[in-house]
Design a protein around this motif. Structure first.
Motif, PDB file in Angstrom:
ATOM      1  N   SER A   1       7.472   4.993   1.672  1.00 45.00           N
ATOM      2  CA  SER A   1       8.146   4.394   2.820  1.00 45.00           C
ATOM      3  C   SER A   1       9.561   3.939   2.501  1.00 45.00           C
ATOM      4  CB  SER A   1       7.340   3.211   3.359  1.00 45.00           C
ATOM      5  OG  SER A   1       7.208   2.209   2.377  1.00 45.00           O
ATOM      6  N   ASP A   2       9.859   3.704   1.205  1.00 48.77           N
ATOM      7  CA  ASP A   2      11.204   3.330   0.788  1.00 48.77           C
ATOM      8  C   ASP A   2      11.359   3.617  -0.703  1.00 48.77           C
ATOM      9  OD1 ASP A   2       9.923   1.229  -0.593  1.00 48.77           O
ATOM     10  OD2 ASP A   2      10.378  -0.243   0.960  1.00 48.77           O
TER      11      ASP A   2
ATOM     12  N   GLU B   1      14.073   7.969   7.996  1.00 47.75           N
ATOM     13  CA  GLU B   1      13.500   8.629   6.815  1.00 47.75           C
ATOM     14  C   GLU B   1      12.315   7.803   6.328  1.00 47.75           C
ATOM     15  OE1 GLU B   1      14.419  11.533   5.866  1.00 47.75           O
ATOM     16  OE2 GLU B   1      16.195  11.671   7.137  1.00 47.75           O
ATOM     17  N   ASP B   2      11.121   8.405   6.390  1.00 47.37           N
ATOM     18  CA  ASP B   2       9.915   7.639   6.080  1.00 47.37           C
ATOM     19  C   ASP B   2       9.002   8.317   5.060  1.00 47.37           C
ATOM     20  OD1 ASP B   2      10.485   5.554   8.007  1.00 47.37           O
ATOM     21  OD2 ASP B   2      10.013   7.043   9.545  1.00 47.37           O
ATOM     22  N   CYS B   3       9.537   9.305   4.347  1.00 47.67           N
ATOM     23  CA  CYS B   3       8.711   9.969   3.325  1.00 47.67           C
ATOM     24  C   CYS B   3       9.569  10.210   2.089  1.00 47.67           C
ATOM     25  CB  CYS B   3       8.146  11.279   3.865  1.00 47.67           C
ATOM     26  SG  CYS B   3       7.012  12.087   2.707  1.00 47.67           S
ATOM     27  N   TRP B   4       9.780   9.158   1.306  1.00 48.53           N
ATOM     28  CA  TRP B   4      10.571   9.253   0.084  1.00 48.53           C
ATOM     29  C   TRP B   4       9.675   9.773  -1.043  1.00 48.53           C
ATOM     30  CZ3 TRP B   4      15.590   8.869   0.746  1.00 48.53           C
ATOM     31  CH2 TRP B   4      16.072   8.123   1.828  1.00 48.53           C
ATOM     32  N   PHE B   5      10.006  10.964  -1.513  1.00 52.72           N
ATOM     33  CA  PHE B   5       9.136  11.640  -2.484  1.00 52.72           C
ATOM     34  C   PHE B   5       9.805  11.838  -3.835  1.00 52.72           C
ATOM     35  CE2 PHE B   5       7.513  15.562  -4.422  1.00 52.72           C
ATOM     36  CZ  PHE B   5       6.158  15.283  -4.484  1.00 52.72           C
ATOM     37  N   ALA B   6      11.098  12.168  -3.835  1.00 46.25           N
ATOM     38  CA  ALA B   6      11.796  12.462  -5.082  1.00 46.25           C
ATOM     39  C   ALA B   6      13.157  11.785  -5.092  1.00 46.25           C
ATOM     40  CB  ALA B   6      11.960  13.974  -5.263  1.00 46.25           C
ATOM     41  N   LEU B   7      13.703  11.594  -6.294  1.00 45.01           N
ATOM     42  CA  LEU B   7      15.032  11.000  -6.436  1.00 45.01           C
ATOM     43  C   LEU B   7      15.553  11.328  -7.821  1.00 45.01           C
ATOM     44  CD1 LEU B   7      14.826   8.264  -8.443  1.00 45.01           C
ATOM     45  CD2 LEU B   7      13.683   7.361  -6.441  1.00 45.01           C
ATOM     46  N   ASN B   8      16.855  11.138  -8.005  1.00 46.72           N
ATOM     47  CA  ASN B   8      17.437  11.260  -9.326  1.00 46.72           C
ATOM     48  C   ASN B   8      18.718  10.450  -9.382  1.00 46.72           C
ATOM     49  OD1 ASN B   8      17.690  12.053 -11.975  1.00 46.72           O
ATOM     50  ND2 ASN B   8      17.388  14.213 -11.543  1.00 46.72           N
ATOM     51  N   LEU B   9      19.105  10.039 -10.578  1.00 51.33           N
ATOM     52  CA  LEU B   9      20.326   9.276 -10.766  1.00 51.33           C
ATOM     53  C   LEU B   9      21.536  10.188 -10.741  1.00 51.33           C
ATOM     54  CD1 LEU B   9      19.287   6.893 -13.669  1.00 51.33           C
ATOM     55  CD2 LEU B   9      19.906   6.201 -11.350  1.00 51.33           C
ATOM     56  N   ASN B  10      22.634   9.682 -10.197  1.00 45.01           N
ATOM     57  CA  ASN B  10      23.907  10.368 -10.307  1.00 45.01           C
ATOM     58  C   ASN B  10      24.399  10.249 -11.741  1.00 45.01           C
ATOM     59  OD1 ASN B  10      26.354  11.624  -9.670  1.00 45.01           O
ATOM     60  ND2 ASN B  10      26.585  10.481  -7.771  1.00 45.01           N
ATOM     61  N   THR B  11      25.390  11.064 -12.091  1.00 45.74           N
ATOM     62  CA  THR B  11      25.893  11.040 -13.467  1.00 45.74           C
ATOM     63  C   THR B  11      26.546   9.704 -13.823  1.00 45.74           C
ATOM     64  OG1 THR B  11      27.868  12.160 -12.613  1.00 45.74           O
ATOM     65  CG2 THR B  11      26.192  13.523 -13.673  1.00 45.74           C
ATOM     66  N   ASN B  12      26.918   8.903 -12.821  1.00 42.33           N
ATOM     67  CA  ASN B  12      27.499   7.591 -13.121  1.00 42.33           C
ATOM     68  C   ASN B  12      26.451   6.554 -13.488  1.00 42.33           C
ATOM     69  OD1 ASN B  12      26.311   6.823 -10.677  1.00 42.33           O
ATOM     70  ND2 ASN B  12      28.214   6.975  -9.519  1.00 42.33           N
TER      71      ASN B  12
ATOM     72  N   PHE C   1       0.842  -1.190   0.000  1.00 44.70           N
ATOM     73  CA  PHE C   1       0.000   0.000   0.000  1.00 44.70           C
ATOM     74  C   PHE C   1       0.882   1.246   0.000  1.00 44.70           C
ATOM     75  CE2 PHE C   1      -2.178  -3.431   2.156  1.00 44.70           C
ATOM     76  CZ  PHE C   1      -3.422  -3.441   1.518  1.00 44.70           C
ATOM     77  N   GLY C   2       0.271   2.384  -0.284  1.00 43.80           N
ATOM     78  CA  GLY C   2       1.013   3.635  -0.234  1.00 43.80           C
ATOM     79  C   GLY C   2       0.934   4.386  -1.538  1.00 43.80           C
ATOM     80  N   ASN C   3       1.776   5.411  -1.652  1.00 48.63           N
ATOM     81  CA  ASN C   3       1.748   6.320  -2.788  1.00 48.63           C
ATOM     82  C   ASN C   3       3.113   6.349  -3.465  1.00 48.63           C
ATOM     83  OD1 ASN C   3       0.242   7.992  -0.268  1.00 48.63           O
ATOM     84  ND2 ASN C   3      -1.005   7.521  -2.049  1.00 48.63           N
TER      85      ASN C   3
END
Length: 257
Positions: free
Chosen positions: A222-223, A242-253, A198-200
């Protein structure tokens, strides 16, 4: 539906690992590997690859900020002002003035611009979680080229990423589905995946080679989950406290995020 976190207190960390930004008296040069982080108040922080704060840039409108992306030449940083439903572009050259403001609310009133992604030709797509939920396509001059009524789950066309084929959008809708849309044929495609539990689900990034066959990463509240090319979850990532993972991006590698 899982627990919904109000936009009012989230820090929107839309990391961009490319060029750079400035808003200060002394020159601030953006370098490949810098990270741009949306921090609300109409502002973004620019940090070097060690996490050191280089500067903060603001659009003067206030409100929540979310996703961002550089154009292909790395000459402009395109940011989103969620609260005001606008895209704001900053010059890569110091002192990094605002060069363009696109009011996406003209086509999607109350849509709340959330994510932006470029194609190789310099056109960009903008996702909207609210209003009429449309995905917009603009050229580099900010002219609206097309809109796409992609299927939605819990909440609009929330976070988007573009396949290396330059026509397939992968996106989330704050539900459990990783969805796909063909912008050339203007048709909905079968879901890439249905996440367990469950979750978003929020931000996602395609892994090399960028067409879905290498899988993707998705911030699943949640992860963070890594999916393989079949859409199966093969690994999860989390940090204590940390329990609210909303955004992310890849490193240049391409192998860290």
């Amino acid at each position: 539906m899982g627990k919904r976190f109000p936009y009012g207190w989230k820090v929107f960390a839309a990391a961009l690992l490319l060029s750079g930004i400035a808003w200060q008296a002394e020159a601030s040069i953006w370098n490949v590997g810098d990270v741009c982080v949306a921090v609300s108040g109409g502002c973004y922080q620019v940090r070097d690859n060690t996490g050191l704060l280089k500067e903060t840039i603001c659009d003067g409108m206030g409100g929540f900020t979310t996703g961002c992306a550089f154009n292909p030449p790395l000459s402009r940083l395109y940011t989103t002002n969620f609260s005001n439903t606008k895209v704001v572009a900053y010059d890569d050259v110091d002192p990094h003035p605002i060069l363009q403001v696109v009011d996406t609310a003209v086509t999607s009133p109350g849509g709340h611009t959330e994510s932006v992604v470029f194609d190789a030709a310099g056109n960009y797509y903008v996702g909207h979680p609210d209003g009429n939920d449309l995905i917009h396509k603009y050229d580099s001059a900010g002219t609206l080229l097309a809109t796409y009524a992609a299927a939605v789950d819990n909440r609009g066309t929330d976070w988007i990423d573009l396949s290396s084929d330059q026509i397939t959008l992968f996106y989330t809708s704050e539900g459990r589905a990783i969805q796909k849309f063909d912008t050339a044929a203007n048709v909905q495609l079968p879901n890439f995946a249905l996440l367990p539990g469950f979750g978003n689900a929020f931000a996602l990034r395609l892994l090399p080679p960028g067409d879905g066959s290498g899988g993707l990463l998705v911030a699943d509240n949640s992860d963070i989950k890594r999916l393989d090319g079949t859409g199966a979850v093969v690994q999860t990532y989390d940090v204590v406290g940390e329990d609210c993972w909303f955004a992310l991006n890849l490193n240049t590698n391409g192998t860290s995020f």
